[in-house]
Structures are given as structure tokens and as C-alpha cells.
Motif scaffolding. Structure first.
Motif, short mmCIF file in Angstrom:
data_model
loop_
_atom_site.label_atom_id
_atom_site.label_comp_id
_atom_site.label_asym_id
_atom_site.label_seq_id
_atom_site.Cartn_x
_atom_site.Cartn_y
_atom_site.Cartn_z
N TYR A 148 0.85 -1.19 0.00
CA TYR A 148 0.00 0.00 0.00
C TYR A 148 0.89 1.24 0.00
CZ TYR A 148 1.12 -0.46 4.94
OH TYR A 148 1.80 -0.62 6.11
N VAL A 168 -4.34 0.74 -1.90
CA VAL A 168 -4.12 -0.62 -1.39
C VAL A 168 -4.06 -1.55 -2.60
CG1 VAL A 168 -4.98 -2.47 0.08
CG2 VAL A 168 -5.36 -0.09 0.74
N GLU A 254 -6.35 -0.14 6.64
CA GLU A 254 -6.21 -1.55 6.97
C GLU A 254 -7.08 -1.95 8.16
OE1 GLU A 254 -4.25 -3.78 5.10
OE2 GLU A 254 -4.46 -2.01 3.87
#
Length: 311
Positions: A148, A168, A254
Motif C-alpha cells: 500500500y 491498497v 487496513e
């Protein structure tokens, strides 16, 4: 490691477009299951690349805090929704696409006009709703990468017209494994490794495991071909430096927080776990529109996903 074999036990496509497969690796010596499982898991999650939207240019919009007349979502919500668009690419070169829709309309991923090298895996993914007769026009930039990248790291040449998105690239969403001992008639122990892989649909788990295996083989082959260089003491001056926290540069995306909690953190310029850890629980709850419920969500997610407990 004689007679090792790998077999796909089951594979299924999930409604969201994700793909799940379970693999079995047989005839491993004792202790090799954890070695292979950990190595494959790390490579699958960090070294398999993918293509995603890295920047957008919206007609009439200069920054992420602007408002588009007639559009139900604000810019931050649209950018967050765009992060969920899954792409399959035949090239690693940067590509561009566009979207132009006259309202009223519900905009989904299949409204994006793509070059021939790209394909959308989840065409029904929701992006925004236009409630009036206004026109929404967006230009997209697609890039290939691994892991990412934060918005500020994505481009070498920045353009004021483009809004950069935290990208991402990882097509492998989750990897689990478990090990079972197998005993023969002479009580000799071997192991078998059950391996579960979930991808976002842009790559099949079978191809992901094959690519990861090739990456590992190439890596160790290059080490084997090179002679070992005798070490020196040149690096001793670095010994006193404190090690970096491995969670510091993980993007807050995340954590997969709710839209409300995510937007509050982004408005406060909290882009990574490192930024988040600089806030105490009390200071975190002082953020605008960030209440106790959002704070509890962040604390729980940090603990369950990363094992971090804020004191």
C-alpha cells in the motif's frame, strides 16, 4: 522433502466477487509446516501486486473537503467508495479512465469507462448517487503496485487537479493455515499443511500461490548464486538506533473502520497507525464528531487486528 504435493481441496466465489480456496500440502518433515506456512503467508500478503485507483480528478472540485451540488455523498465518502473498486489488469503501465453521468442516477463501478487492458471485477460496487439533474464527471488514474502507498507517496509528478487516494494494491485479502501431524505404522511423524487463501477476485488463489512460490524460488536462487561477502564493522555506528515500530507505516484503511470513524481520523490528518498512536484515548475523543462509540470501535479494532492496546 520427498514426494511433496499440493492439492486444491475446494474453491468458491463469494457474492462480493472475492474468491476463497483451500489447499493441502502433504509429506512435510516435522517442523517444515510452520516454516512453509509462515513464508507463503508473508509473501502472499506483501509481495503479490495488483492494480487500483490511485488518483481522481473531479470536475469543479479542488480538494477533498469540497461539496458537489446534487450528489448525496461528500468527496471523502466518494474517495472511500472508490477504494473498493476491484480491477484486473493485463499491464503494469499507468492507465486512465473516465466517468460522465447526468443525474438523477445511482453510480456504480460499471459506469467507469476503461481502457481495453483493464476489467472491473465488482461492476455493481456502489460509488455515489446524483439526486438532481446535475452532471458528474470524474477522471481516474490506475496504477500497478505492491503493498500500500499513502497518498503523498503515490506519484513522482504531482498535479493540483488530481486528488490522490491512499492505494491498497494487495489482491490477497487474508491467509490462514493449520498443521496436522501424520503418524505411520513405525510412528514416524510427517506433517500436512492446510492453507486457506482469500483474494479480492482480481487473481485466483491458485495463481496467487503459484506466483508467491515462484517469488520465493527466485529469491533464494539469487542468494545461492551469489558468494557470501565477509562482513565488516562499517555498520556499527547504526547499532544504537532504536528499532522502528513495525506498525508505524500501516495505513488506517487496513483497520476497515466505519465511514464515520474513518472520516473523522482523516480530517484530523491521521493517515497511519503511527499517527494514531500519538493520540491518547482522551485526546482522540476530543476530535470533532468523534464520540465514545467511534473511540471504542478504534480501540477494539487495534487490539483484535494488531494486538495494540492503548493505555
Amino acid at each position: 522433502m520427498n514426494n511433496i504435493s499440493i492439492k486444491c481441496l475446494k474453491s468458491e466465489k463469494i457474492e462480493s466477487g472475492s474468491i476463497y480456496s483451500q489447499f493441502l500440502i502433504n509429506s512435510l518433515n516435522a517442523g517444515q509446516g510452520i516454516t512453509i506456512g509462515n513464508l507463503l503467508r508473508r509473501v502472499l500478503l506483501s509481495d503479490i501486486g495488483g492494480t487500483t485507483i490511485t488518483a481522481v480528478r473531479i470536475a469543479g472540485v479542488r480538494d477533498e473537503f469540497s461539496i458537489i451540488p446534487g450528489v448525496r455523498e461528500d468527496i471523502l465518502e466518494i474517495l472511500l467508495n472508490l477504494k473498493g473498486v476491484v480491477l484486473k489488469s493485463k499491464t503494469r503501465d499507468p492507465e486512465f479512465g473516465r466517468l460522465k453521468i447526468q443525474g438523477p442516477a445511482v453510480i456504480t463501478a460499471n459506469s467507469i469507462q476503461l481502457p481495453s487492458n483493464l476489467e472491473i471485477v465488482n461492476p455493481n460496487h456502489y460509488i455515489a448517487t446524483i439526486s438532481t439533474s446535475n452532471c458528474l464527471e470524474i477522471e481516474f488514474k490506475f496504477e500497478y503496485g505492491t503493498g500500500y502507498k499513502l497518498a503523498g507517496q503515490t506519484f513522482a509528478d504531482k498535479s493540483e487537479d488530481f486528488l490522490q487516494i491512499d492505494a491498497v494494491f494487495m489482491p490477497v485479502q487474508k491467509v490462514d493455515f493449520k498443521i496436522e501431524n501424520v503418524y505411520d505404522n513405525s510412528n514416524y511423524i510427517t506433517e500436512r499443511l492446510f492453507f486457506d487463501v482469500w483474494t479480492n477476485g482480481s487473481i485466483s488463489p491458485e495463481d496467487a500461490v503459484s506466483t508467491a512460490s515462484k517469488f520465493i524460488i527466485d529469491l533464494f536462487s539469487s542468494l545461492r548464486k551469489n558468494n557470501v561477502i565477509q562482513g565488516t564493522n562499517e555498520f556499527n555506528t547504526q547499532d544504537n538506533k532504536s528499532p522502528l515500530d513495525p506498525h508505524t507505516n500501516i495505513a488506517i484503511e487496513e483497520l476497515q473502520l466505519s465511514v464515520r470513524a474513518y472520516n473523522c481520523l482523516k480530517r484530523a490528518q491521521i493517515n497511519t497507525i503511527g499517527d494514531l498512536l500519538e493520540y491518547s484515548p482522551e485526546k482522540l475523543q476530543e476530535l470533532k464528531n468523534f464520540g465514545r462509540k467511534s473511540a471504542d470501535e478504534v480501540f477494539t479494532t487495534l487490539k483484535t487486528k494488531l494486538g495494540i492496546v492503548l493505555k
